[in-house]
Design an enzyme around this catalytic site. Structure first.
Site, mmCIF file in Angstrom:
data_model
loop_
_atom_site.group_PDB
_atom_site.id
_atom_site.type_symbol
_atom_site.label_atom_id
_atom_site.label_comp_id
_atom_site.label_asym_id
_atom_site.label_seq_id
_atom_site.Cartn_x
_atom_site.Cartn_y
_atom_site.Cartn_z
ATOM 1 N N ARG A 1 0.810 -1.226 0.000
ATOM 2 C CA ARG A 1 0.000 0.000 0.000
ATOM 3 C C ARG A 1 0.845 1.280 0.000
ATOM 4 N NH1 ARG A 1 -3.869 -0.644 4.775
ATOM 5 N NH2 ARG A 1 -2.544 -2.417 5.335
ATOM 6 N N GLY B 1 9.064 -3.704 12.222
ATOM 7 C CA GLY B 1 9.901 -2.759 11.481
ATOM 8 C C GLY B 1 9.162 -1.546 10.969
ATOM 9 N N ARG C 1 28.258 26.467 1.852
ATOM 10 C CA ARG C 1 28.419 25.074 1.408
ATOM 11 C C ARG C 1 29.465 24.342 2.246
ATOM 12 N NH1 ARG C 1 29.623 25.581 -4.613
ATOM 13 N NH2 ARG C 1 29.936 23.333 -4.363
ATOM 14 N N TYR D 1 31.024 35.049 -4.737
ATOM 15 C CA TYR D 1 31.367 33.635 -4.596
ATOM 16 C C TYR D 1 32.763 33.542 -3.992
ATOM 17 C CZ TYR D 1 32.865 28.910 -5.470
ATOM 18 O OH TYR D 1 33.363 27.647 -5.297
HETATM 19 C C1 UD1 Z 1 -0.831 -8.001 13.317
HETATM 20 C C2 UD1 Z 1 -1.419 -8.831 14.457
HETATM 21 C C3 UD1 Z 1 -2.638 -8.104 15.019
HETATM 22 C C4 UD1 Z 1 -2.270 -6.718 15.485
HETATM 23 C C5 UD1 Z 1 -1.594 -5.946 14.330
HETATM 24 C C6 UD1 Z 1 -1.039 -4.662 14.838
HETATM 25 C C7 UD1 Z 1 -1.011 -11.176 13.976
HETATM 26 C C8 UD1 Z 1 -1.564 -12.422 13.443
HETATM 27 N N1 UD1 Z 1 -1.795 -10.128 13.940
HETATM 28 O O1 UD1 Z 1 -1.794 -7.954 12.286
HETATM 29 O O2 UD1 Z 1 -3.179 -8.832 16.106
HETATM 30 O O3 UD1 Z 1 -3.417 -6.029 15.914
HETATM 31 O O4 UD1 Z 1 -0.495 -6.705 13.782
HETATM 32 O O5 UD1 Z 1 -0.568 -3.904 13.766
HETATM 33 O O6 UD1 Z 1 0.108 -11.164 14.450
HETATM 34 N N2 UD1 Z 1 5.395 -9.716 8.953
HETATM 35 C C9 UD1 Z 1 6.468 -10.482 8.570
HETATM 36 N N3 UD1 Z 1 6.240 -11.667 7.949
HETATM 37 C C10 UD1 Z 1 4.987 -12.127 7.708
HETATM 38 C C11 UD1 Z 1 3.903 -11.333 8.108
HETATM 39 C C12 UD1 Z 1 4.128 -10.135 8.730
HETATM 40 O O7 UD1 Z 1 7.620 -10.109 8.765
HETATM 41 O O8 UD1 Z 1 4.867 -13.214 7.154
HETATM 42 C C13 UD1 Z 1 5.657 -8.438 9.627
HETATM 43 C C14 UD1 Z 1 5.193 -7.243 8.827
HETATM 44 O O9 UD1 Z 1 6.231 -6.738 8.020
HETATM 45 C C15 UD1 Z 1 4.807 -6.257 9.914
HETATM 46 C C16 UD1 Z 1 4.364 -7.128 11.060
HETATM 47 O O10 UD1 Z 1 4.915 -8.401 10.816
HETATM 48 O O11 UD1 Z 1 5.895 -5.482 10.336
HETATM 49 C C17 UD1 Z 1 2.856 -7.231 11.167
HETATM 50 O O12 UD1 Z 1 2.342 -7.744 9.984
HETATM 51 P P1 UD1 Z 1 0.952 -7.260 9.414
HETATM 52 O O13 UD1 Z 1 0.650 -8.004 8.185
HETATM 53 O O14 UD1 Z 1 0.911 -5.788 9.371
HETATM 54 O O15 UD1 Z 1 -0.001 -7.789 10.585
HETATM 55 P P2 UD1 Z 1 -1.536 -7.524 10.764
HETATM 56 O O16 UD1 Z 1 -2.288 -8.445 9.926
HETATM 57 O O17 UD1 Z 1 -1.788 -6.086 10.609
#
Ligand code: UD1
Ligand code: CA
Length: 480
Positions: free
Chosen positions: A36, A122, A353, A386
């Site tokens: 997004r 992250g 500069r 300059y």
């Molecule tokens: C997750 C939580 C949710 C919480 C929300 C808060 C779970 C199942 N759900 O949901 O309860 O309210 O965060 O923002 O944990 N990521 C990975 N690898 C993956 C999937 C995700 O590294 O396979 C990382 C993403 O980069 C991100 C974080 O994990 O930094 C959260 O992933 P995201 O997909 O945003 O989680 P949500 O579905 O929003």
């Protein structure tokens, strides 16, 4: 590449760890694609306050003095480890994004047997160290510690399920899997948690993906903990923005404003006068002395130090600059990698500069550019000049329109201007050249050879008058 930022921001400076937890591991989940954002740049590298989101998280993590920091990055996001370029961290690639539980599982081989692991995201950049310390403290006494928050609009988040009788957290249900009653819960999972490593070794391999999203949910360990009789404690951040994530440019812009507002408030609390705290941008570190005044729309980048009583005019941009007490920067000035002494007057519309070093009481006026030059005390270049690759002595007066011609198209040459020199307006100093002390250069001169001390030097065609000469006149229509 980015080490000018490492550990230097105000976050790490303000909060020193109160408790040092033995065997603290930190895992940062950063494998998400960030679709997004509609950008070729991985989400966690998008800058907030001039610095990648992930670096903000890493700074908070480092402030906790963990034994290990492990970063889970995704397939196709190789630019993340390349950009951060720090092999103190353990970089683990998650080939397929199969969910947060699957992501954390990738780190298992690297985690300590004992101790606890703090999970950070992250893309959640504004973690406050004090909040994380509280969470770690709760977990270090054998609990599973969750950071949760009450939101007016909880949509999209996992909901915190509590036992009706005891009020204890018993599970987390993702919105897509939640029933109507559960969706009405306003307490949500931030995703940030601390668990015992020994428990994670047990729980993570047992996760299943039998849910609407077919993902391995990290949140499912909460129900496992309940089953195992592990106490689950929830703590809360002081501010909601601490746990807000970035999924879109809109959210990134919102967090940028929050960060800037917080920084502005911090400066005001220290006694800095800001003409408008909502019109200042700090992308790095800004240290101010007493009675500093900053007008609207100034940008500070890198490391900027401002001494007592300094005034910064509107629309000025300062990057890696040290300004000593009493100096005034007039509006629309741009200053980069420069040292400015006491009681100087710079601008308006001045450009300093890299490599500019000004002593005390130097005046640099409008449309004057200075590069890689030292200017000693009391010297002035007030208009349209300059000054490049120049060493200038004390009390020199540089007339309007004076140019040091430092470049022959291939090489750069030095200009030396000694103490008490007076350079007439519209002079070109063809470097390498030296103007010795006390000498005066006549206006409009092109100086190609060294000028001797205490004499008048000029290179100008003699003025003549042609008597009887007539200016051409246009013919009238009748004459044509
Ligand atoms: C997750 C939580 C949710 C919480 C929300 C808060 C779970 C199942 N759900 O949901 O309860 O309210 O965060 O923002 O944990 N990521 C990975 N690898 C993956 C999937 C995700 O590294 O396979 C990382 C993403 O980069 C991100 C974080 O994990 O930094 C959260 O992933 P995201 O997909 O945003 O989680 P949500 O579905 O929003
Ligand atoms: Ca998210």
């Amino acid at each position: 590449m980015l080490d000018e930022f490492s550990c230097k921001t105000f976050l790490t400076k303000v909060y020193l760890p109160i408790i040092v937890v033995q065997n603290l591991n930190i895992v940062i989940l950063a494998a998400g694609l960030g679709k997004r954002m509609y950008s070729a740049l991985p989400k966690v590298l998008h800058p907030l306050a001039g610095k990648p989101l992930l670096l903000h998280v890493l700074e908070a993590a480092q402030a906790l003095s963990p034994q290990k920091i492990c970063i889970i990055y995704g397939h196709g996001n190789e630019t993340v480890p390349q950009t951060i370029a720090n092999n103190k961290f353990i970089w683990v690639k998650q080939e397929l994004q199969l969910g947060t539980g699957h992501a954390l599982m990738q780190s298992l081989p690297h985690l300590n047997k004992d101790g606890v692991t703090l999970v950070l995201y992250g893309d959640v950049p504004l973690n406050q160290v004090i909040t994380l310390e509280k969470l770690i403290k709760v977990a270090s006494t054998k609990n599973l510690a969750l950071l949760t928050v009450e939101l007016d609009d909880p949509s999209g988040y996992g909901r915190i399920i509590r036992d009706i009788e005891t009020g204890k957290v018993s599970a987390i249900v993702e919105e897509k899997d939640a029933n109507i009653t559960q969706r009405k819960i306003h307490e949500v999972n931030t995703g940030i948690m601390v668990a015992q490593n020994s428990r994670l070794q047990d729980w993570l391999p047992r996760l299943e993906n039998k849910n609407t999203q077919k993902e391995y949910y990290l949140t499912d360990i909460v129900a496992m903990a309940t089953k195992a009789g592990v106490n689950i404690e929830a703590t809360h951040p002081s501010y909601t923005w601490e746990v807000m994530g970035v999924n879109s440019k809109i959210q990134l812009a919102e967090l940028e404003r929050i960060y800037q507002n917080e920084f502005a408030k911090k400066l005001l609390k220290q006694g800095v006068t800001l003409a408008d705290p909502s019109r200042i941008d700090i992308r790095g570190q800004l240290d101010c002395g007493k009675d500093v005044e900053i007008d609207i729309n100034c940008i500070f980048e890198g490391l900027v130090k401002i001494g007592d009583g300094v005034r910064i005019g509107a629309h000025s941009i300062l990057k890696n600059v040290n300004i000593e007490a009493g100096t005034i920067i007039f509006p629309f000035s741009s200053i980069e990698n420069a040292d400015i002494g006491k009681n100087c007057r710079i601008g308006p519309f001045a450009r300093m500069r890299p490599g500019t070093k000004l002593s005390n009481e130097v005046h640099i006026g409008n449309f004057v550019e200075v590069k890689n030059s030292r200017i000693a005390a009391g010297s002035k270049a007030n208009h349209l000049s300059y000054i490049g690759d120049t060493t200038m002595g004390k009390n020199v007066n540089v007339g309007a329109g004076t140019i040091t011609c430092n470049y022959d198209g291939a090489n750069k040459f030095q200009t030396i201007i000694e103490d008490n020199v007076f350079i007439g307006s519209d002079t070109q100093l063809i470097a390498p050249v030296k103007v010795a002390k006390g000498s005066t250069i006549g206006a409009g001169s092109t100086i190609t050879r060294d000028a001797p001390p205490d004499e008048l030097t000029l290179s100008r065609a003699k003025q003549i008058s042609v008597f009887g000469w007539k200016r051409p006149v246009k013919k009238t229509k009748a004459e044509k």
